[in-house]
Write a protein that holds these residues in place. Structure first.
Motif, PDB file in Angstrom:
ATOM      1  N   SER A  90       0.825  -1.127  -0.111  1.00  0.00           N
ATOM      2  CA  SER A  90       0.128   0.092  -0.076  1.00  0.00           C
ATOM      3  C   SER A  90       1.041   1.283   0.161  1.00  0.00           C
ATOM      4  O   SER A  90       0.585   2.177  -0.522  1.00  0.00           O
ATOM      5  CB  SER A  90      -1.061   0.257   1.259  1.00  0.00           C
ATOM      6  N   LEU A  91       1.817   1.311   0.854  1.00  0.00           N
ATOM      7  CA  LEU A  91       2.800   2.421   0.853  1.00  0.00           C
ATOM      8  C   LEU A  91       3.605   2.664  -0.577  1.00  0.00           C
ATOM      9  O   LEU A  91       3.622   3.695  -0.972  1.00  0.00           O
ATOM     10  CB  LEU A  91       3.764   2.001   1.901  1.00  0.00           C
ATOM     11  N   VAL A 175       9.478   3.052   8.921  1.00  0.00           N
ATOM     12  CA  VAL A 175       8.786   1.794   8.513  1.00  0.00           C
ATOM     13  C   VAL A 175       9.477   0.402   8.292  1.00  0.00           C
ATOM     14  O   VAL A 175       9.187  -0.489   8.994  1.00  0.00           O
ATOM     15  CB  VAL A 175       8.074   2.157   7.119  1.00  0.00           C
ATOM     16  N   SER A 181       4.037   2.390  11.369  1.00  0.00           N
ATOM     17  CA  SER A 181       3.585   1.586  10.529  1.00  0.00           C
ATOM     18  C   SER A 181       3.304   1.905   9.200  1.00  0.00           C
ATOM     19  O   SER A 181       3.293   2.943   9.023  1.00  0.00           O
ATOM     20  CB  SER A 181       1.837   1.493  11.301  1.00  0.00           C
ATOM     21  N   VAL A 182       3.010   0.910   8.356  1.00  0.00           N
ATOM     22  CA  VAL A 182       2.740   1.135   6.795  1.00  0.00           C
ATOM     23  C   VAL A 182       1.640   1.709   6.714  1.00  0.00           C
ATOM     24  O   VAL A 182       1.501   2.829   5.788  1.00  0.00           O
ATOM     25  CB  VAL A 182       2.643  -0.073   6.059  1.00  0.00           C
ATOM     26  N   ALA A 183       0.367   1.568   7.425  1.00  0.00           N
ATOM     27  CA  ALA A 183      -0.773   2.408   7.261  1.00  0.00           C
ATOM     28  C   ALA A 183      -0.347   3.864   7.447  1.00  0.00           C
ATOM     29  O   ALA A 183      -1.144   4.844   6.896  1.00  0.00           O
ATOM     30  CB  ALA A 183      -1.702   1.719   8.286  1.00  0.00           C
ATOM     31  N   ASP A 184       0.247   4.123   8.576  1.00  0.00           N
ATOM     32  CA  ASP A 184       0.379   5.685   8.963  1.00  0.00           C
ATOM     33  C   ASP A 184       1.406   6.321   7.807  1.00  0.00           C
ATOM     34  O   ASP A 184       1.067   7.310   7.508  1.00  0.00           O
ATOM     35  CB  ASP A 184       1.112   5.807  10.172  1.00  0.00           C
ATOM     36  N   THR A 186       1.552   5.267   4.913  1.00  0.00           N
ATOM     37  CA  THR A 186       1.070   5.616   3.556  1.00  0.00           C
ATOM     38  C   THR A 186       0.108   6.598   3.664  1.00  0.00           C
ATOM     39  O   THR A 186      -0.150   7.423   2.622  1.00  0.00           O
ATOM     40  CB  THR A 186      -0.141   4.289   3.334  1.00  0.00           C
ATOM     41  N   ALA A 187      -0.739   6.783   4.869  1.00  0.00           N
ATOM     42  CA  ALA A 187      -1.557   8.120   4.901  1.00  0.00           C
ATOM     43  C   ALA A 187      -0.735   9.327   4.985  1.00  0.00           C
ATOM     44  O   ALA A 187      -1.189  10.413   4.232  1.00  0.00           O
ATOM     45  CB  ALA A 187      -2.278   8.053   6.610  1.00  0.00           C
ATOM     46  N   GLN A 190      -0.006   9.936   0.913  1.00  0.00           N
ATOM     47  CA  GLN A 190      -1.172  10.532   0.560  1.00  0.00           C
ATOM     48  C   GLN A 190      -1.485  11.845   0.594  1.00  0.00           C
ATOM     49  O   GLN A 190      -1.969  12.591   0.000  1.00  0.00           O
ATOM     50  CB  GLN A 190      -2.332   9.516   0.818  1.00  0.00           C
TER      51      GLN A 190
END
Length: 280
Positions: A90-91, A175, A181-184, A186-187, A190
């Protein structure tokens, strides 16, 4: 509807030199116009003709930063793939995907290239010059969303690009080390992409707003100019008499007040043309 006259033809009819009013030089109660001509630029034009474009004359000041950040994002994607594999998909997509950071940067550079006249037949550069003239006409009436700083955003985003460039390596390393985290991450990426896209959107929106009101602004300015007194004691022309009826009283009073302020404004000192041309 008539097709109109193409911009290159208009410029040819103007001898290749658009004009702009000179606020400090008044003749017959109206500002004079100056030709936007830089003297003899035939040397530069030889180079332009040889190249077939304006790359030897103009440049996008954000090109180096944009391309450098794109390279950095690509390197980050490679590092993430090597360290985390599909766990960072995702990243990686946020960095280099079709709607990722590198794509947003390409759009930013394309917008900047257009504004500085490197692409699209210099239409962007002409639109920029026209927008500046429109803002001069509008004065305080121009909304903030039409400001020249908004239009020039794609060519003046060094702080934004440098900020992303400085922060991205740290985000990637955090990361990989498991500190973020990958989610953070990625956000975060973005969010940077959205900031870049907002610059492009604001620029395009400002130009669109300007184009939409150009005819209205020009009509008001033209009518005000036509109402200008011809000279002391001179009778109004038939057109001025008609406009005195066409224009509503409050609007006419505002136009005449503007003309009076313009005429009374300080102008260039009187020039002794006789002395300048004297052979003595």
């Amino acid at each position: 509807m008539a097709a109109g006259v193409a911009l290159p033809t208009v410029l040819q009819l103007l001898d290749g030199t658009p004009h702009k009013k000179v606020a400090t030089a008044i003749f017959e109660n109206l500002p004079l116009a100056k030709l936007l001509q830089g003297g003899d630029v035939s040397g530069l034009l030889k180079k332009v003709l040889a190249d077939g474009n304006l790359s030897s004359v103009l440049q996008n000041p954000m090109a180096g930063l944009t391309q450098g950040l794109q390279d950095l994002a690509g390197q980050a994607a490679v590092q993430l793939q090597a360290a985390l594999g599909s766990g960072a998909s995702s990243l990686i997509s946020a960095l280099t995907g079709a709607s990722g950071l590198t794509s947003a940067l390409s759009t930013l550079q394309a917008a900047g290239d257009n504004l500085v006249g490197l692409t699209n037949g210099q239409a962007g550069l002409m639109a920029l010059a026209g927008h500046d003239s429109l803002l001069s006409m509008l004065g305080d009436a121009a909304p903030a969303t039409m400001a020249l700083s908004q239009v020039l955003g794609p060519t003046a985003s060094a702080d934004l690009l440098n900020g992303i460039t400085g922060a991205l390596p740290g985000v990637v390393q955090s990361v990989i080390a498991g500190a973020m985290s990958v989610a953070d991450a990625t956000a975060w990426v973005q969010g940077q992409s959205a900031s870049v896209a907002a610059v492009v959107s604001a620029s395009a929106s400002a130009l669109t707003q300007g184009a939409a009101i150009q005819m209205q602004a020009s009509a008001v300015s033209t009518v005000a100019g036509l109402l200008a007194p011809i000279g002391a004691g001179a009778a109004a022309t038939p057109l001025q008499a008609a406009l005195a009826i066409f224009v509503q009283p409050e609007a006419r009073a505002a136009m005449l007040a503007s003309l009076s302020a313009q005429i009374a404004a300080p102008t260039h000192a009187r020039v002794d043309t006789a002395a300048m041309t004297s052979l003595e």
